[in-house]
Design an enzyme around this catalytic site. Structure first.
Site, PDB file in Angstrom:
ATOM      1  N   ARG A 236       0.833  -1.201   0.000  1.00  0.00           N
ATOM      2  CA  ARG A 236       0.000   0.000   0.000  1.00  0.00           C
ATOM      3  C   ARG A 236       0.872   1.258   0.000  1.00  0.00           C
ATOM      4  O   ARG A 236       0.428   2.342  -0.371  1.00  0.00           O
ATOM      5  CB  ARG A 236      -0.925   0.022   1.227  1.00  0.00           C
ATOM      6  CG  ARG A 236      -2.027   1.074   1.113  1.00  0.00           C
ATOM      7  CD  ARG A 236      -2.911   1.152   2.345  1.00  0.00           C
ATOM      8  NE  ARG A 236      -2.201   1.716   3.471  1.00  0.00           N
ATOM      9  CZ  ARG A 236      -1.993   1.097   4.630  1.00  0.00           C
ATOM     10  NH1 ARG A 236      -2.446  -0.112   4.820  1.00  0.00           N
ATOM     11  NH2 ARG A 236      -1.334   1.700   5.599  1.00  0.00           N
TER      12      ARG A 236
ATOM     13  N   TYR B  62     -15.240  17.937 -15.871  1.00  0.00           N
ATOM     14  CA  TYR B  62     -15.744  16.557 -15.888  1.00  0.00           C
ATOM     15  C   TYR B  62     -16.810  16.431 -14.796  1.00  0.00           C
ATOM     16  O   TYR B  62     -16.616  16.961 -13.691  1.00  0.00           O
ATOM     17  CB  TYR B  62     -14.564  15.613 -15.643  1.00  0.00           C
ATOM     18  CG  TYR B  62     -14.940  14.179 -15.442  1.00  0.00           C
ATOM     19  CD1 TYR B  62     -15.388  13.394 -16.508  1.00  0.00           C
ATOM     20  CD2 TYR B  62     -14.844  13.579 -14.191  1.00  0.00           C
ATOM     21  CE1 TYR B  62     -15.730  12.067 -16.317  1.00  0.00           C
ATOM     22  CE2 TYR B  62     -15.177  12.252 -13.996  1.00  0.00           C
ATOM     23  CZ  TYR B  62     -15.622  11.505 -15.057  1.00  0.00           C
ATOM     24  OH  TYR B  62     -15.950  10.192 -14.862  1.00  0.00           O
TER      25      TYR B  62
ATOM     26  N   ASP C 167      -6.499  19.342 -15.248  1.00  0.00           N
ATOM     27  CA  ASP C 167      -6.888  18.004 -15.696  1.00  0.00           C
ATOM     28  C   ASP C 167      -6.533  17.916 -17.181  1.00  0.00           C
ATOM     29  O   ASP C 167      -7.130  18.586 -18.012  1.00  0.00           O
ATOM     30  CB  ASP C 167      -8.388  17.803 -15.458  1.00  0.00           C
ATOM     31  CG  ASP C 167      -8.845  16.375 -15.755  1.00  0.00           C
ATOM     32  OD1 ASP C 167      -8.219  15.720 -16.614  1.00  0.00           O
ATOM     33  OD2 ASP C 167      -9.821  15.926 -15.134  1.00  0.00           O
TER      34      ASP C 167
ATOM     35  N   LYS D 177      -8.442   6.641 -19.472  1.00  0.00           N
ATOM     36  CA  LYS D 177      -8.851   7.100 -20.798  1.00  0.00           C
ATOM     37  C   LYS D 177      -7.733   6.864 -21.817  1.00  0.00           C
ATOM     38  O   LYS D 177      -7.393   5.736 -22.085  1.00  0.00           O
ATOM     39  CB  LYS D 177      -9.276   8.579 -20.711  1.00  0.00           C
ATOM     40  CG  LYS D 177     -10.208   8.885 -19.544  1.00  0.00           C
ATOM     41  CD  LYS D 177     -11.569   8.203 -19.662  1.00  0.00           C
ATOM     42  CE  LYS D 177     -12.375   8.205 -18.367  1.00  0.00           C
ATOM     43  NZ  LYS D 177     -12.580   9.515 -17.747  1.00  0.00           N
TER      44      LYS D 177
END
Ligand SMILES: *Cc1c(COP(=O)(O)O)cnc(C)c1O
Length: 399
Positions: free
Chosen positions: A72, A128, A193, A218
């Site tokens: 982690r 978004y 972004d 994406k």
């Protein structure tokens, strides 16, 4: 890592960097494909060394000779992908997460921690839908003021700790002038972004942004089979973000990191091929009587109006004169394109933002009811235009 970057003395071109970044040591290791490390825990060399490495990573640093300790905190496959993306975004470091939204959440928490108080965010719309939703949710005790590019100075308050923008924006493809926003933001860091443009067409850090955010789900992955997110910035900023990641546990899975890293190698050729077809489709749609408007970045002599974009990209949207009813009809008639959310993949996707991705956005900021967004894939332009011609033709027939 900066000490392992580059091949010899000369800087690599974009295509070469996309293929080789994060693979610098593979020959030395005697392997050719990216190694995948799935260990969730790692043998410790000793209590003191292990403890010291654990502490370094829990505070946002890199592992020391005490080893990797626990997955982690750090994973070598993820770290390779981070190094590669950092190079492509001209950043010192990058930090990868299980999704784009996990990355944005970690950034909000890191900024809140750095500011030492509840965070106020100034956000430029359109964004978004998921970003708009998270910012507006107040989930982390944060607050937001939305506005337009020219309103940034007026949106700032004494407690503003972050400016959020997306360019070109989704789904209107509006361009925001990053350098102008950075100037207006003064000492407040700006996150851009860059999911839609990709590092192939735009590098926000070069225009003064403090952070670049990608939904790697994406274009970076590009094949619609891995979810991930990544932030690129200075090493100092990255430490604060890694610390949040270590505490809250949003790290990217190594199998996804492998797929996303593999996607980087073909990113330049995919972006250019998809863009070539998007240009054809935009020209085609502009001529159609059923179409009121086409939204697609216009580039004069290869540069955008604000000089950021190196190409218009593969995402476009168009408004149907027939409004929602026409959009509903057309979207069900494609044979090659798929009616689905997401973008940047190998196949063409069409979706209706007002009812899907931008559903959580308040009505006044929601996209036009007749607007369809198209993410152009790698199909032949000829076949794709035929698909769109046939789908639009259903608007003029009785059935
Ligand atoms: C998809 C997307 C996100 C969110 O990323 P996830 O990986 O789905 O969490 C953020 N910004 C943009 C522009 C996106 O398209």
């Amino acid at each position: 890592m900066s000490d392992s970057r580059g091949f010899g003395e000369y800087p690599l071109g974009l295509e070469s960097m996309a293929v080789h970044a994060g693979r610098e040591d593979l020959s030395e290791l005697g392997v050719h494909a990216l190694p995948i490390d799935l260990s969730t825990t790692n043998p410790l060399p000793g209590i003191d060394l292990g403890g010291a490495s654990y502490e370094a990573m829990a505070l946002g640093g890199r592992p020391s000779e005490g080893g990797l300790v626990y997955a982690r905190l750090w994973n070598p496959t993820v770290a390779r992908f981070e190094d590669a993306l950092a190079q492509l975004e001209h950043a010192e470091a990058a930090v990868a997460f299980a999704s784009g939204m996990a990355a944005l959440s970690a950034l909000l928490l890191a900024r809140q921690q750095e500011c030492g108080r509840a965070l106020h965010v100034a956000a430029i719309r359109p964004l978004y839908g998921g970003t708009d939703h998270l910012l507006g949710s107040g989930l982390f005790g944060h607050s937001v003021t939305y506005g337009a590019e020219h309103e940034v100075a007026a949106m700032l308050r004494a407690d503003t700790g972050l400016v959020v923008l997306e360019t070109p924006a989704n789904p209107t493809l509006d361009e925001v002038d990053i350098a102008a926003v950075v100037r207006a933001a003064g000492a407040v860091p700006v996150v851009v972004d860059n999911t839609v443009a990709t590092p192939i067409l735009q590098n926000p850090l070069d225009h003064g942004a403090a952070y670049v955010l990608h939904s790697a789900t994406k274009s970076i992955g590009g094949h619609g089979d891995a979810v991930g997110g990544i932030l690129a910035c200075t090493e100092e900023r990255a430490r604060a973000i890694r610390r949040v990641r270590a505490i809250t546990g949003g790290i990217l899975h190594p199998l996804a990191a492998y797929l996303l890293h593999r996607g980087l190698a073909t990113l330049p050729v995919r972006v250019r091929a998809q863009q070539d077809t998007a240009v054809l489709l935009a020209d085609f749609l502009r001529e159609r009587p059923e179409v009121l408007a086409v939204h697609y970045p216009s580039l004069d002599q290869g540069r955008s109006a604000v000089g950021q974009l190196r190409g218009p990209g593969s995402l476009l949207s168009f408004e149907l004169a027939g409004g929602f009813a026409a959009a509903e009809r057309v979207v069900s008639r494609f044979r090659l394109a798929t009616h689905a959310v997401s973008l940047g993949g190998i196949d063409t996707l069409v979706q209706h933002p007002a009812s899907l991705t931008h559903r959580p956005v308040p009505p006044e900021a929601r996209p036009h009811a007749g607007l369809l967004r198209v993410s152009v894939g790698l199909e032949s332009g000829h076949d794709l235009l035929a698909d769109f011609r046939a789908a639009l033709a259903t608007l003029n027939s009785a059935n």
